[in-house]
Design a protein around this motif. Structure first.
Motif, short mmCIF file in Angstrom:
data_model
loop_
_atom_site.label_atom_id
_atom_site.label_comp_id
_atom_site.label_asym_id
_atom_site.label_seq_id
_atom_site.Cartn_x
_atom_site.Cartn_y
_atom_site.Cartn_z
N HIS A 1 -19.19 28.19 -0.66
CA HIS A 1 -17.94 28.96 -0.72
C HIS A 1 -17.83 29.94 0.45
CE1 HIS A 1 -16.23 27.41 -4.38
NE2 HIS A 1 -17.44 27.41 -4.92
N ASN A 2 -18.93 30.45 0.93
CA ASN A 2 -18.86 31.34 2.09
C ASN A 2 -18.49 30.58 3.35
OD1 ASN A 2 -19.42 33.71 0.73
ND2 ASN A 2 -21.63 33.45 0.90
N LEU A 3 -18.99 29.33 3.49
CA LEU A 3 -18.58 28.50 4.63
C LEU A 3 -17.10 28.14 4.52
CD1 LEU A 3 -21.64 26.09 4.97
CD2 LEU A 3 -20.90 27.82 6.63
N LEU A 4 -16.66 27.79 3.33
CA LEU A 4 -15.25 27.48 3.13
C LEU A 4 -14.38 28.70 3.44
CD1 LEU A 4 -13.04 25.54 2.23
CD2 LEU A 4 -13.52 26.19 -0.15
N ARG A 5 -14.84 29.85 3.04
CA ARG A 5 -14.11 31.08 3.32
C ARG A 5 -14.02 31.34 4.82
NH1 ARG A 5 -16.89 33.82 0.15
NH2 ARG A 5 -15.48 33.76 -1.63
N GLN A 6 -15.09 31.03 5.54
CA GLN A 6 -15.11 31.27 6.99
C GLN A 6 -14.27 30.26 7.75
OE1 GLN A 6 -19.06 31.48 8.62
NE2 GLN A 6 -18.37 31.49 10.74
N TRP A 7 -14.26 29.01 7.30
CA TRP A 7 -13.62 27.95 8.05
C TRP A 7 -12.18 27.68 7.64
CZ3 TRP A 7 -18.38 24.16 7.53
CH2 TRP A 7 -19.37 24.55 8.43
N SER A 8 -11.77 28.13 6.47
CA SER A 8 -10.42 27.80 6.01
C SER A 8 -9.38 28.63 6.73
CB SER A 8 -10.32 28.01 4.49
OG SER A 8 -10.51 29.36 4.16
N GLU A 9 -8.17 28.09 6.77
CA GLU A 9 -7.05 28.75 7.44
C GLU A 9 -6.15 29.44 6.43
OE1 GLU A 9 -5.26 25.38 9.34
OE2 GLU A 9 -6.46 25.68 11.13
N ALA B 1 0.83 -1.20 0.00
CA ALA B 1 0.00 0.00 0.00
C ALA B 1 0.86 1.25 0.00
CB ALA B 1 -0.93 0.01 1.22
N ALA B 2 0.27 2.35 -0.44
CA ALA B 2 0.84 3.68 -0.26
C ALA B 2 0.06 4.35 0.87
CB ALA B 2 0.73 4.50 -1.54
N PHE B 3 0.73 5.20 1.62
CA PHE B 3 0.06 5.89 2.72
C PHE B 3 0.62 7.30 2.83
CE2 PHE B 3 3.79 3.88 4.43
CZ PHE B 3 4.27 4.73 5.42
N LEU B 4 -0.20 8.22 3.32
CA LEU B 4 0.21 9.61 3.38
C LEU B 4 -0.70 10.39 4.30
CD1 LEU B 4 -1.46 11.64 0.66
CD2 LEU B 4 -1.40 9.16 0.34
N TRP B 5 -0.26 11.63 4.58
CA TRP B 5 -1.04 12.54 5.42
C TRP B 5 -1.16 13.87 4.70
CZ3 TRP B 5 2.90 9.47 7.16
CH2 TRP B 5 2.53 8.44 8.05
N THR B 6 -2.27 14.56 4.98
CA THR B 6 -2.54 15.84 4.35
C THR B 6 -2.98 16.86 5.39
OG1 THR B 6 -3.32 14.65 2.38
CG2 THR B 6 -3.84 16.99 2.52
N GLN B 7 -2.46 18.05 5.27
CA GLN B 7 -3.00 19.17 6.03
C GLN B 7 -4.10 19.81 5.20
OE1 GLN B 7 -0.19 21.91 7.80
NE2 GLN B 7 -1.66 23.59 7.83
N SER B 8 -5.27 19.93 5.78
CA SER B 8 -6.42 20.46 5.06
C SER B 8 -6.55 21.97 5.26
CB SER B 8 -7.70 19.78 5.57
OG SER B 8 -8.85 20.34 4.96
N TRP B 9 -7.20 22.62 4.30
CA TRP B 9 -7.54 24.03 4.49
C TRP B 9 -8.52 24.19 5.64
CZ3 TRP B 9 -5.13 28.11 2.72
CH2 TRP B 9 -4.38 28.01 1.56
N VAL B 10 -9.27 23.11 5.95
CA VAL B 10 -10.26 23.15 7.04
C VAL B 10 -9.82 22.15 8.10
CG1 VAL B 10 -12.68 22.76 7.67
CG2 VAL B 10 -12.11 23.85 5.49
N ARG B 11 -9.41 22.66 9.26
CA ARG B 11 -8.83 21.81 10.29
C ARG B 11 -9.85 20.83 10.89
NH1 ARG B 11 -4.93 23.03 14.90
NH2 ARG B 11 -4.59 25.01 13.85
N ASP B 12 -11.08 21.29 11.12
CA ASP B 12 -12.07 20.52 11.85
C ASP B 12 -12.70 19.43 10.96
OD1 ASP B 12 -13.91 20.55 14.44
OD2 ASP B 12 -15.22 20.29 12.70
N ALA B 13 -12.70 18.18 11.44
CA ALA B 13 -13.21 17.07 10.64
C ALA B 13 -14.69 17.18 10.37
CB ALA B 13 -12.90 15.75 11.36
N TRP B 14 -15.48 17.65 11.34
CA TRP B 14 -16.92 17.78 11.12
C TRP B 14 -17.23 18.88 10.12
CZ3 TRP B 14 -20.14 14.13 12.13
CH2 TRP B 14 -19.88 13.24 13.18
N GLN B 15 -16.48 19.96 10.15
CA GLN B 15 -16.67 21.01 9.15
C GLN B 15 -16.33 20.49 7.76
OE1 GLN B 15 -14.23 24.15 10.74
NE2 GLN B 15 -15.89 24.97 12.01
#
Length: 225
Positions: free
Chosen positions: A217-225, A171-185
């Motif tokens: 897009h407004n939610l993404l704008r509010q929640w992104s880092e 397998a291949a495996f990896l990690w990603t930092q998301s623009w949105v930190r919170d998993a529920w968001q």
């Protein structure tokens, strides 16, 4: 959110990648384990220091970044280079949580690990055992996918790889930092995105679809880092 992403790699891409990986020597996976993980980790890894690593890793990264489900679910800001592991002859990895911060080996930058991804490179009938077992608030989930398919899940999850009693699990495996930190968001944005796509296919870009797209897009704008 656990999400099965089908056909990240085609059968031909998997076959070529496996053949290229098989040409090189693998090393003990314990060499990259921390003190706590060392006693529960038994596998082999393709050494990132190898001259061939960057090119092989990039193939997986590019395939993921082409896949619309991965992009929508993960919202990748920074992706650590995909690595490769091999389990055979009872190889396993006990319960653990991935490190919160990891160093990008090519740039030296510290990356927060929000999302974990495994891309399966062996067909499920090619080995016995070897399930990726992920714990969340709803219990344990066993994952064993077709070669070329991926599973994404929060890096905060307790998880393990069951012993491989026969055959070989690659397998291949990896990690990603998301623009949105919170998993529920991230999950809410993903659900909204998928429903917008369904409504657009049914209704076109009507007033309601455009309004929901603006909300996304407004939610993404509010929640992104």
């Amino acid at each position: 959110m656990l999400l099965h992403i089908p056909q990240v790699l085609s059968q031909a891409e998997v076959a070529t990648l496996r053949a290229d990986l098989a040409r090189h020597t693998w090393t003990d996976g314990g060499a990259t384990a921390g003190a706590q993980a060392l006693s529960i980790k038994r596998n082999l890894q393709f050494p990132p220091e190898h001259a061939a690593f960057a090119g092989l890793s990039q193939r997986v990264a590019e395939a993921l970044m082409r896949h619309p489900l991965f992009l929508s679910a993960v919202l990748p800001r920074q992706m650590l280079p995909p690595m490769f592991n091999r389990y055979a002859d009872g190889g396993h990895y006990g319960d653990h949580v991935d490190n919160a911060l990891q160093r990008q080996r090519f740039t030296g930058e510290q990356v927060r690990t929000d999302v974990s991804t495994t891309v399966f490179l062996s067909e499920p009938e090619a080995y016995e055992g070897g399930e990726l077992i992920i714990d969340d608030t709803y219990g344990e989930h066993e994952v064993k996918l077709a070669a070329g398919d991926a599973i994404v899940y929060p890096a905060t999850s307790l998880h393990r790889v069951a012993p491989v009693s026969a055959g070989e699990r690659l397998a291949a495996f990896l990690w990603t930092q998301s623009w949105v930190r919170d998993a529920w968001q991230r999950k809410m944005l993903f659900d909204l995105d998928m429903n917008i796509l369904k409504l657009r296919a049914r209704l076109g870009d009507c007033e309601e679809v455009l309004a929901l797209t603006g909300t996304y897009h407004n939610l993404l704008r509010q929640w992104s880092e």
